[in-house]
Design a protein around this motif. Sequence first.
Motif, short mmCIF file in Angstrom:
data_model
loop_
_atom_site.label_atom_id
_atom_site.label_comp_id
_atom_site.label_asym_id
_atom_site.label_seq_id
_atom_site.Cartn_x
_atom_site.Cartn_y
_atom_site.Cartn_z
N MET A 401 -8.37 -3.37 5.16
CA MET A 401 -8.21 -2.29 4.57
C MET A 401 -8.51 -1.03 4.80
SD MET A 401 -6.43 -0.64 2.12
CE MET A 401 -5.41 -1.77 0.93
N ARG A 402 -7.93 0.21 5.19
CA ARG A 402 -8.49 1.27 5.55
C ARG A 402 -8.02 2.47 4.89
NH1 ARG A 402 -6.41 2.00 11.70
NH2 ARG A 402 -4.49 1.45 10.50
N TYR A 403 -8.71 3.50 4.71
CA TYR A 403 -8.41 4.77 3.73
C TYR A 403 -9.22 5.91 4.47
CZ TYR A 403 -13.10 4.80 1.51
OH TYR A 403 -14.50 5.00 1.20
N PHE A 428 -5.49 8.43 1.02
CA PHE A 428 -4.47 7.79 1.97
C PHE A 428 -4.67 6.26 2.35
CE2 PHE A 428 -2.10 7.27 6.08
CZ PHE A 428 -0.78 6.64 5.58
N TYR A 429 -4.13 5.33 1.86
CA TYR A 429 -4.29 3.84 2.40
C TYR A 429 -3.41 3.54 3.47
CZ TYR A 429 -6.57 3.82 -2.44
OH TYR A 429 -7.13 3.91 -3.46
N PHE A 430 -4.20 3.10 4.56
CA PHE A 430 -2.88 2.80 5.29
C PHE A 430 -3.75 1.15 6.11
CE2 PHE A 430 -6.31 5.65 6.93
CZ PHE A 430 -6.71 5.33 8.39
N PRO A 431 -3.44 0.23 5.40
CA PRO A 431 -4.13 -1.24 6.23
C PRO A 431 -3.53 -1.49 7.23
CG PRO A 431 -2.71 -1.45 4.29
CD PRO A 431 -2.60 -0.02 4.48
N ASN A 432 -4.39 -2.30 8.17
CA ASN A 432 -3.95 -2.95 9.27
C ASN A 432 -3.05 -4.10 8.77
OD1 ASN A 432 -5.27 -1.44 11.07
ND2 ASN A 432 -6.85 -2.96 11.21
N GLN A 433 -2.05 -4.70 9.68
CA GLN A 433 -1.19 -5.78 9.40
C GLN A 433 -1.91 -6.90 9.23
OE1 GLN A 433 1.99 -6.39 12.52
NE2 GLN A 433 2.79 -4.56 12.29
N GLU A 434 -1.52 -7.80 8.07
CA GLU A 434 -2.37 -9.14 8.01
C GLU A 434 -1.72 -10.15 9.21
OE1 GLU A 434 -3.15 -12.10 4.28
OE2 GLU A 434 -1.26 -11.26 4.45
N LYS A 452 1.51 -4.71 5.58
CA LYS A 452 0.70 -4.45 4.48
C LYS A 452 1.26 -2.95 3.85
CE LYS A 452 -1.47 -7.07 2.95
NZ LYS A 452 -2.86 -7.84 2.89
N ASN A 453 1.10 -2.74 2.46
CA ASN A 453 1.64 -1.34 2.17
C ASN A 453 0.83 -0.35 2.37
OD1 ASN A 453 3.62 -3.18 0.61
ND2 ASN A 453 2.60 -3.27 -1.12
N GLN A 484 4.36 5.24 -2.23
CA GLN A 484 4.48 4.26 -1.11
C GLN A 484 5.13 4.56 -0.19
OE1 GLN A 484 6.50 0.75 -2.11
NE2 GLN A 484 5.98 -0.26 -0.04
N VAL A 485 4.84 4.69 0.99
CA VAL A 485 5.25 5.02 2.20
C VAL A 485 5.41 4.05 3.34
CG1 VAL A 485 4.56 7.41 1.97
CG2 VAL A 485 3.16 5.80 3.25
#
Length: 812
Positions: A401-403, A428-434, A452-453, A484-485
């Motif tokens: 999870m990144r922000y 801004f939340y921009f997680p990596n793919q699981e 991930k959302n 959500q984007v």
Amino acid sequence: MVLRGRNLMAACILVISTCLSIQAQDPWASATLLIVGKDTAQLAQRSNVIVTGTIRTRETGTPIAGASISVNGFKFFNYSDNNGRYILELPKGEYKVTVRHISTKTDYSRIKVLGSGVFDIELDEGVTSLESLTILARPIDANIQQSITGLTTLSTTEMKALPMLLGEVDIVKGIQLMPGVTSIGEGATGFNVRGGRSDQNLILLNEAPLFNTSHALGFVSSFSQEVVDNFDLYKGTIPAQYGGRASSVVSINTLNPKPEPWEYEGGIGPLTSRFTAKGVVREEKSALLISGRYAYPNWILKKVSNPDVNTSRTSFNDTYISYDHKINDGNKFKTFLYQSHDSFNWSDKFKYSWSNFLLQTSWVGFTNRKASPTVNLTYGQFKTTLVDPIEPTASQLQNCMRYLQLKSTLNYILNDFFTLTGGVESMFYFPNQEVKKGYGSNANLAPRSVLKNSGLENSAFINNEFTYKKFAFTLGIRASHYLQVGPDSVYHYTDGQPRTLQSVIDTTYYEQLKPIQSYGGLEPRAGIRYSITKNQSIKIGYNRMRQYIHQISNTTTATPVDSWIASDQYIPPQLSDSYSVGYFVNLNDNVWETSLEVFGRRMKNIIEYIDFAQLNANPHLETELISSVGRSYGLELLLRKLKGRWTGWVSYSYSQSQIRTPATTGTFSINSGAWFPSNFNKPHVFNAVWTKKGYKNGAFSIIATYSSGRPITAIESSYIVNGSVIPVYSLRNQYKIPDYVRIDISLTIGNVFKKINDSLILSIYNLLGRDNAYSVFYSRPSANYYIPKPYKLSVLGSALPSITYNFKISDK
């Protein structure tokens, strides 16, 4: 009149002694005259100018709240606020300034005011006294005068006297000793506040959100004691500048490095060691603080006879670097970097690893008037890895999870009775793919990735504090909006039916940053205090909070490697409305603090899971989740002693935390839609924390804690079909594990070696060696026993002693 002989000598002696007496009685005689402000034509037209500043301790730089500052006697007078700031309106001229606080020596200064300016004040700590040091960061009667309910403030100095695991000062363990705060037990990385979930706590390190606060599966805090200054726990009224979680806020403040000679301190123990250095980089301008800690407990694990334990491995480390630069009297630049990493291998059965990373840059303004703006830019990330090494299906699961956060806050002091705080925040939340892929001999397994959302959370807030006669008010409002984007694939399901793979009727793909779903609304906050007498008050509080991110767990208790997701079309934000009423009274000239608080909370959109939910690397995660409602209520009692040879507190909490999944058309339900206890529901919690100060900074401390056992879902019966045992489970969380009891002690020996500021800490965690249950699980039936047998899992079933040597060396 003519003086002769002995009369003349007596007169001379009288004159000299009188002059010396006057000088001795004038504490300002040796004070250097300091210049404040600049004399400009514009300022010359004004009758008065503004002098502001911050009052701190000289040794640690801790802001001091409730310090009195008087000018020329009491002609001009004010108190410092919770951030140590004060403001005075003075005519230009020369003044004698006196600053007093109960925990410090009185400071006497002389200033010449030419115009509006900044005058910062540093106070020396008073005589060694544990009871005064424990209240350094707040006024002595703060619990009576504050207008918000459920606020707890502790300093690291106070926590250093508490017995802690591995000889480490632990913020998280200190929080768990407060009324209204519970924990699942040893091995749990989170904590629960007033019936809220562990993911509903907003943890801030210098205003930067942190997703995990513990090392070694919850046994040790992620923050070194030489770095942390103090923390505030908000569990009642939460000021409007804090948002994004539904239960509580923990605001952790670190020490500010000062441009002074270098100091070195640290600690050496059998399992962990740490070292911190801080000092001047550029004289009167810049300062640096560097701190690191490393754990090496594997040598002890190897000596344990249990083969599962002696083949296990664990380690952790953390680093903190802070740099402060004073641009001028009204502007300061600050930046800090924090990283931590943990790894844990339980024999050959599973492996964990997780890490935190924070990088923040700040500008702090302190104008010549009454406003103090702050701007923070933060990048954070939380990475986890879960390994299942059992062949032939060995696998590895990775999440991150990144922000990116931008927050601007303005504090404005209108006068002694009115303070305003406002600002804006964007996250801004921009997680990596699981990613799930093969491990070991199964490494050739094709990786599987799941989007991930991503989401953007924007907020604006305003909070004001003011007093009127016997009333004090904290009123605020926060407006938040979440979008959500993309990128994401959104699955559509048949209306009126439960969401399953069989009910998918369509899929829509959204490209990068394309809007998908939005939520938002107002979040009012209010706290009211009425002073019955100078040592008694009644407070009422209300909060509304929205939470746009959620922790997804495969277990009944949170683990460090649980994943985080942002809200989407099927997972709406959690909504919490909380209420609290409290009665506060101080006794014996503020030696004793007592309080009784009653609270209630209602929650919506709480995530629950269907039975046997598959949560890892699942692109249809919404098919495993159930939207639920929650409620909690209870009362908290606190008796706290602040001064004397013995200091500490006794607290008792009664609470209930319950969940319900309404049985509606097209959804699953749990327990037929009836209320059931949450996984962390512990009705009764008792804590006693006492410290006795000893010779040469020594101390003896003891902690006693008791809590009810948490709920579990148990097997009530079994039957056999074609030789296979089929268990029959109870309704969810209808039983509970045994109650939890623990006693810890510690002895601090000060001044071990001459000419060194050091101490030796001897502590025993779980003195009684009690085998407290973490959970109850069932074994698979064997050939000669067809009924699943229950077993109690205890993470720590024996007493754990530790010894730590702490030191502090200075170039001063």
